[in-house]
Design an enzyme around this catalytic site. Sequence first.
Site, short mmCIF file in Angstrom:
data_model
loop_
_atom_site.label_atom_id
_atom_site.label_comp_id
_atom_site.label_asym_id
_atom_site.label_seq_id
_atom_site.Cartn_x
_atom_site.Cartn_y
_atom_site.Cartn_z
N ASP A 31 2.03 -5.66 7.50
CA ASP A 31 2.82 -5.96 6.40
C ASP A 31 2.74 -6.80 5.57
OD1 ASP A 31 4.98 -4.14 7.36
OD2 ASP A 31 6.20 -5.83 8.67
N TYR A 64 9.99 -0.74 0.60
CA TYR A 64 10.53 -1.61 1.24
C TYR A 64 11.19 -2.59 0.35
CZ TYR A 64 11.07 -5.67 4.53
OH TYR A 64 11.56 -6.97 5.22
#
EC number: 5.1.3.4
Length: 228
Positions: free
Chosen positions: A118, A225
Amino acid sequence: MQKLKQQVFEANMDLPRYGLVTFTWGNVSAIDRERGLVVIKPSGIAYESMKAADMVVVDMSGKVVEGEYRPSSDTATHLELYRRYPSLGGIVHTHSTHATAWAQAGLAIPALGTTHADYFFGDIPCTRGLSEEEVQGEYELNTGKVIIETLGNAEPLHTPGIVVYQHGPFAWGKDAHDAVHNAVVMEEVAKMAWIARSINPQLNHIDSYLMNKHFMRKHGPNAYYGQK
C-alpha cells in the site's frame, strides 16, 4: 516561515508519540522550494522542552539563516536528498527498532504483504556500507549520496524510504507529516516482515500482481482508494 516551522515542530513531536525515537534520536525537516530554505529540528534538544520557535532554518548550502541553535547533525543528508529529488517536501530520520534492525543486518525490508504494498512499490532497499574514507570525510553528505546511489533514477515517492547499512531508516514524503506517516509505516512493515520470516523462513515475496494492485489503487493514475 512560521507556518512551516510549526509544521516541522509538530512532525518532530509525532516521532516520540508514535514510538519511533528514544531520547533525542531522530529528526524531521521540510523544504520551502520557492525560497530555497529548509526547516529542521535543532541538534540534541529534548522533545519534552522543544518549541516551534526552536526549529532551525538553513539555506541549501546548510548556512543557518534563522534560529539560535545548531541544526540537526544530519542536515547535510537532508539537503542532499532535497537537491536530488524535487518531489520531496519532507524528510525524516529515526532509529526505530525494527527498521534499524534490518539496517544493521544489511538487508532490504522485503515486500511480503499488502500492508507493505500500500505504501512501498517493492522492497525497501538497504544501502551499501560507507567506506572509511566516506565516513572520515563529509559523513552526513556521503550518507545522502549513498542513498541516492541506491535509489538511482527511481521515483522516490514510489519507495518513500530506505535503510542505511549499519545506521538506520530515512523516509520522505510530500511534506513533513507525510514523511512521518511513511516512517511509521516503514517501522510497522519492518516488524511484520521480521515476524513473518521468523514464522516461515522460506516465505516468498508478495505476488507481483497483488503488489501492483494495492500500490496502484492508492498511488496510480487511476487511484480509487479514499475520498477525493
